[in-house]
Write a protein that holds these residues in place. Structure first.
Motif, short mmCIF file in Angstrom:
data_model
loop_
_atom_site.label_atom_id
_atom_site.label_comp_id
_atom_site.label_asym_id
_atom_site.label_seq_id
_atom_site.Cartn_x
_atom_site.Cartn_y
_atom_site.Cartn_z
N SER A 149 34.05 49.87 45.46
CA SER A 149 34.48 48.91 46.48
C SER A 149 33.60 47.67 46.56
CB SER A 149 34.46 49.60 47.85
OG SER A 149 33.13 49.85 48.22
N GLY A 150 32.65 47.54 45.68
CA GLY A 150 31.71 46.42 45.79
C GLY A 150 30.48 46.78 46.60
N GLY A 151 30.54 47.91 47.30
CA GLY A 151 29.37 48.36 48.06
C GLY A 151 28.99 47.36 49.12
N PHE A 152 27.70 47.19 49.35
CA PHE A 152 27.31 46.20 50.34
C PHE A 152 27.08 44.82 49.73
CE2 PHE A 152 23.39 47.01 48.67
CZ PHE A 152 22.31 47.33 49.48
N TYR A 153 27.60 44.64 48.54
CA TYR A 153 27.52 43.33 47.92
C TYR A 153 28.84 42.60 48.11
CZ TYR A 153 23.22 44.91 45.79
OH TYR A 153 21.96 45.37 45.58
N ASN A 154 29.08 42.12 49.32
CA ASN A 154 30.31 41.37 49.58
C ASN A 154 29.98 39.89 49.42
OD1 ASN A 154 32.67 40.35 50.47
ND2 ASN A 154 32.48 41.05 52.57
N ASN A 155 30.00 39.42 48.18
CA ASN A 155 29.57 38.04 47.96
C ASN A 155 30.35 37.38 46.83
OD1 ASN A 155 28.44 38.85 45.51
ND2 ASN A 155 26.54 39.43 46.48
N TYR A 156 29.93 36.17 46.52
CA TYR A 156 30.66 35.34 45.56
C TYR A 156 30.65 35.87 44.14
CZ TYR A 156 25.94 33.74 44.43
OH TYR A 156 24.62 33.71 44.07
N SER A 157 29.79 36.87 43.88
CA SER A 157 29.56 37.24 42.49
C SER A 157 30.12 38.61 42.13
CB SER A 157 28.06 37.20 42.23
OG SER A 157 27.76 37.69 40.98
N VAL A 158 30.34 39.48 43.13
CA VAL A 158 30.63 40.87 42.81
C VAL A 158 32.11 41.18 43.01
CG1 VAL A 158 30.14 43.25 43.46
CG2 VAL A 158 28.30 41.60 43.36
N VAL A 159 32.68 41.88 42.02
CA VAL A 159 34.07 42.33 42.10
C VAL A 159 34.16 43.44 43.15
CG1 VAL A 159 35.93 43.43 40.82
CG2 VAL A 159 34.47 41.76 39.69
N GLN A 160 35.13 43.34 44.04
CA GLN A 160 35.22 44.31 45.14
C GLN A 160 35.99 45.55 44.70
OE1 GLN A 160 33.57 43.54 48.30
NE2 GLN A 160 32.71 42.27 46.70
N GLY A 161 35.40 46.29 43.81
CA GLY A 161 36.04 47.51 43.30
C GLY A 161 36.66 47.26 41.95
N ILE A 162 36.40 48.20 41.00
CA ILE A 162 36.89 47.95 39.64
C ILE A 162 38.39 48.16 39.55
CG2 ILE A 162 34.74 48.47 38.47
CD1 ILE A 162 35.97 51.22 37.81
N ASP A 163 39.03 48.74 40.61
CA ASP A 163 40.48 48.90 40.52
C ASP A 163 41.20 47.55 40.61
OD1 ASP A 163 39.70 48.65 43.08
OD2 ASP A 163 40.47 50.57 43.78
N GLU A 164 40.45 46.47 40.83
CA GLU A 164 41.06 45.14 40.68
C GLU A 164 41.31 44.83 39.21
OE1 GLU A 164 38.94 41.97 42.56
OE2 GLU A 164 38.79 43.02 44.46
N ILE A 165 40.60 45.54 38.33
CA ILE A 165 40.69 45.20 36.91
C ILE A 165 41.36 46.32 36.10
CG2 ILE A 165 39.37 44.29 34.98
CD1 ILE A 165 36.98 44.25 36.94
N ILE A 166 40.92 47.55 36.32
CA ILE A 166 41.43 48.67 35.51
C ILE A 166 41.85 49.81 36.44
CG2 ILE A 166 40.08 48.17 33.45
CD1 ILE A 166 38.08 50.29 34.36
N PRO A 167 42.77 50.68 36.00
CA PRO A 167 43.15 51.83 36.84
C PRO A 167 42.03 52.86 36.91
CG PRO A 167 44.25 51.93 34.72
CD PRO A 167 43.54 50.63 34.76
#
Lengths: 401, 161, 165
Positions: B106-124
């Motif tokens: 889910s991106g963890g506590f890195y909610n910022n401009y650089s981190v993807v918010q969970g890899i399910d945005e990219i791959i299943p």
């Protein structure tokens, strides 16, 4: 290998250079580092490293957190030795606040710092040996690391991301079986070191793969900004525990191992010796742990005792303000450095007098080692690049922040 | 005397699909995509203390072509994301994905401009493992969940995991 | 370690007009200087036998927008002398209109990556840098994330992987 002389080959084939991309998903890059090398045969003619594959915006996050909320982020800088980062950050904020933490807390911080140094070096040596094809050392050394994990878990409930220190002291006091626990750890560590040391120190293959590889001279190392074991392997006896002692490091009897040639072998052997020295420091520290609290009684940073919270309005308000707004740090700036396992870990903090840091800059030790990596492998063989990389101990969390 | 009596006790009847699934389940070849702290815990999982080989998944491959289980361990940021996508695409079917740890899930506590918010945005993703970082037991549990899923898929219940 | 007063005296002696302010009360001496002679001051720091700052520990910048100060940016150098064991913090003021500064890579190689990071995070242009590429951010990232006016969660488009597999 520039002197290959196969006369029959056409002219251009002996001069054609190949560009090879290594990483970021490569077993030897341990996470997220990419380097491009230009090869002349098997010799590296030019190399360049690229980073940023784990950039998590630590410095931006600190500006949006309260002073205490930064501590968990520091765990994830050098995640192989989180406690050393916790201590480095908290010490910087405490210096800015002008707080002296209790003697007992100082001693426990010293012990956990040395244990994390041991943990970090264990994994560095183990992983570097795996990259050279020696897998069994890794098992031996990792078993010792598991012992320390058990200990940190008892101390703070986590194995890796400890979040153990607080501004003004520690999260909580150690458990009653603390002393016995560490003695056990040291005993097991000693065994692991003997086993791995016997497998590595005079191992012909290991020596051939590491000696005379990736040499960096004293002057070059200083110019590139090396600190920690990599600088000491080049023969500069700079150690902040001696140069600018903190937490009574000057009262302890330990040596600073230094190398002579500044090659990969020296860098790994300096780490080996540092583990032994750290174990020695821990043993001495265990003999005299002062009694007393582990948290300062400065009410600017420490929560008041429960009786005061429930019994007096001042205590209640103090508790409420610390909980709701967090700590306030007076206007000012500070650069405070500690000797982390990888070298000088500096925190440059600017405060505007508010509840959030205005700016925190981390001076990551391995950032500068990584910047020199390209230069170090130039002129060497392609297979040696991996050996050099392992000895630098690049922890990507701290490299990219 | 029927054939049943001749082979008594030494023959099991089953479906080919299920035998294949049984084999796959007990010999997963994981590829650790270790970028951060969780990767260190995966090292712990592989080494002798927790010993992933008890579950048949000790053959760690660093080439996506040889692996059938992708374990994403650590933060994936925008610079890393295209590479992860490509690694996933390079893996042969059948393939499974474990997202280990808060950052990958889910991106963890890195909610910022650089981190993807969970890899399910990219791959299943098949199994999410919680924790920051997850303990080795949790990673092992994730592998067991994948094994269950493999068996259930073979038995014709694809969405049950 | 108490700060060494010699450092600031030497600096004042050599560049009397370039110094904005000095401070000797903190953990190390601090000097804020003007931008024009920045590089020659750094070079003096390194070469002067009584100072011998052979180690560039850290290089970063501060966006002073919310501190209310002018000029907006300050580039901060932390210097250390391995031989003489003293430290110095040197700040070079940088107005928003002209974010150019001479690179220090020719003095300390450690400035190389730190300047690249500083450039992409704050938009400061280091003139004469041998390799002024982005370091931590991906190609095509717009804006300067460590400036105070960049929101922490402003996301940009994820780069698309190249076609070739």
């Amino acid at each position: 290998m520039r002197s290959r002389s196969i006369e029959n080959l056409p002219e251009e084939s002996s001069t054609r250079r190949m560009v090879l991309n290594i990483g970021p998903s490569h077993p030897a890059t341990h996470g997220a580092l990419r380097f491009l090398v230009e090869l002349d045969g098997e010799t590296i003619a030019k190399a360049d490293a690229e980073i940023g594959y784990l950039h998590r915006a630590f410095e931006k996050h600190t500006e949006h957190s309260t002073w205490s909320q930064v501590i968990p982020y520091t765990d994830r800088l050098n995640y192989c030795s989180s406690m050393a980062n916790n201590v480095g950050y908290c010490r910087a904020v405490e210096t800015l606040l002008g707080i002296e933490i209790p003697e007992r807390a100082q001693r426990i911080r010293l012990i956990v710092c040395e244990l994390s140094r041991i943990m970090d070096h264990l994994i560095c040596i183990g992983a570097a040996a795996v990259d050279l094809g020696a897998l069994s050392n890794f098992w031996y050394l990792f078993n010792a690391r598991e012992q320390i994990y058990d200990f940190t878990e008892k101390l703070c409930g986590a194995r890796l991301t400890t979040n153990y220190t607080r501004i003004g002291g520690l999260m909580r006091d150690v458990t009653p079986d603390f002393l016995d626990g560490i003695r056990q750890v040291l005993k097991k560590l000693d065994k692991a070191l003997r086993e791995a040391g016997r497998l590595l120190e005079r191992n012909r293959i290991f020596m051939d793969r590491t000696q005379g590889i990736g040499i960096i001279s004293k002057e070059e190392a200083i110019n590139w900004g090396f600190t920690g074991p990599c600088l000491r392997a080049s023969g500069v006896p700079l150690d902040l525990r001696r140069a600018e002692p903190y937490y009574h490091y000057d009262e302890f009897d330990f040596e600073i191992p230094i190398g002579t040639r500044g090659d990969t072998y020296d860098r790994l052997m300096v780490r080996f010796e540092e583990i032994r020295q750290s174990a020695k420091i821990v043993e001495q520290a265990l003999k005299k742990i002062p009694d007393g609290p582990v948290m300062t009684d400065d009410r600017r940073v420490a929560l008041p005792p429960k009786q005061q919270v429930y019994g007096s309005i001042e205590g209640l308000m103090n508790h409420f303000m610390l909980m709701m707004d967090g700590i306030t740090v007076p206007k000012g700036e500070i650069y405070s450095a500690t000797e982390a396992p990888n070298g000088e870990l500096g925190f440059y903090i600017v405060s505007d007098g508010g509840h959030h840091p205005y700016r925190i800059r981390v001076r990551p030790p391995c950032f500068l080692m990584a910047s020199a990596f390209g230069k170090m492998i130039e002129g060497g063989m392609i297979a040696d690049a991996v050996a050099v990389l392992g000895s630098l101990n690049l922890i990507v969390g701290e490299l990219d922040r | 005397m029927g054939t049943k009596d001749i082979f008594a006790g030494s023959v099991i009847t089953t479906k080919v699909k299920e035998v294949v699934a049984w084999g796959r389940k007990n010999s997963l070849w994981p590829m650790p995509y270790a970028t951060a702290c969780c990767g260190i815990e995966f090292m712990g999982t592989v080494s002798s203390y927790f010993d992933i080989s008890r579950f048949g998944a000790e053959l760690v491959r660093f080439s996506p072509r040889q692996a059938d289980l992708l374990i994403v361990l650590g933060t994936i940021n925008y610079k890393q994301a295209p590479i992860l996508k490509r690694i996933y695409d390079q893996m042969c079917e059948p393939k499974w994905v474990i997202s280990a740890g808060a950052c990958a899930s889910s991106g963890g506590f890195y909610n910022n401009y650089s981190v993807v918010q969970g890899i399910d945005e990219i791959i299943p993703v098949d199994v999410y493992v919680p924790g920051c970082p997850p303990r080795p037991e949790a990673i092992l549990n994730g592998i067991l969940k994948i094994q269950e899923k493999i068996v259930k898929e073979a038995k014709g219940k694809p969405d049950a995991a | 370690m108490p700060p060494d007063p010699v450092i600031l005296e030497k600096l004042k002696e050599k560049f009397p007009t370039e110094i904005v302010s000095t401070n000797d009360s903190g953990e190390m001496p601090v000097a804020v200087i003007k931008k024009a002679e920045g590089h020659s001051i750094l070079s003096f720091m390194k070469e002067e036998p009584a100072l011998r700052f052979d180690f560039l520990i850290d290089l970063t910048a501060i966006d002073r927008q919310k501190l209310g100060g002018t000029p907006r940016f300050e580039v901060v150098y932390h210097l250390y002398s391995v031989t003489l064991k003293h430290r110095l913090r040197l700040k070079i003021q940088l107005p928003e209109e002209d974010l150019r500064l001479a690179s220090a890579v020719d003095l300390w190689k450690s400035a190389n990556w730190m300047e690249r990071e500083c450039a992409e995070m704050f938009g400061i242009l280091f003139e004469g840098h041998p390799n002024p590429k982005k370091l931590l951010l991906f190609e095509g990232f717009e804006g300067y994330p460590l400036r105070k006016d960049y929101p922490i969660d402003r996301r940009q488009k994820i780069p698309v992987p190249e076609e070739k597999l």
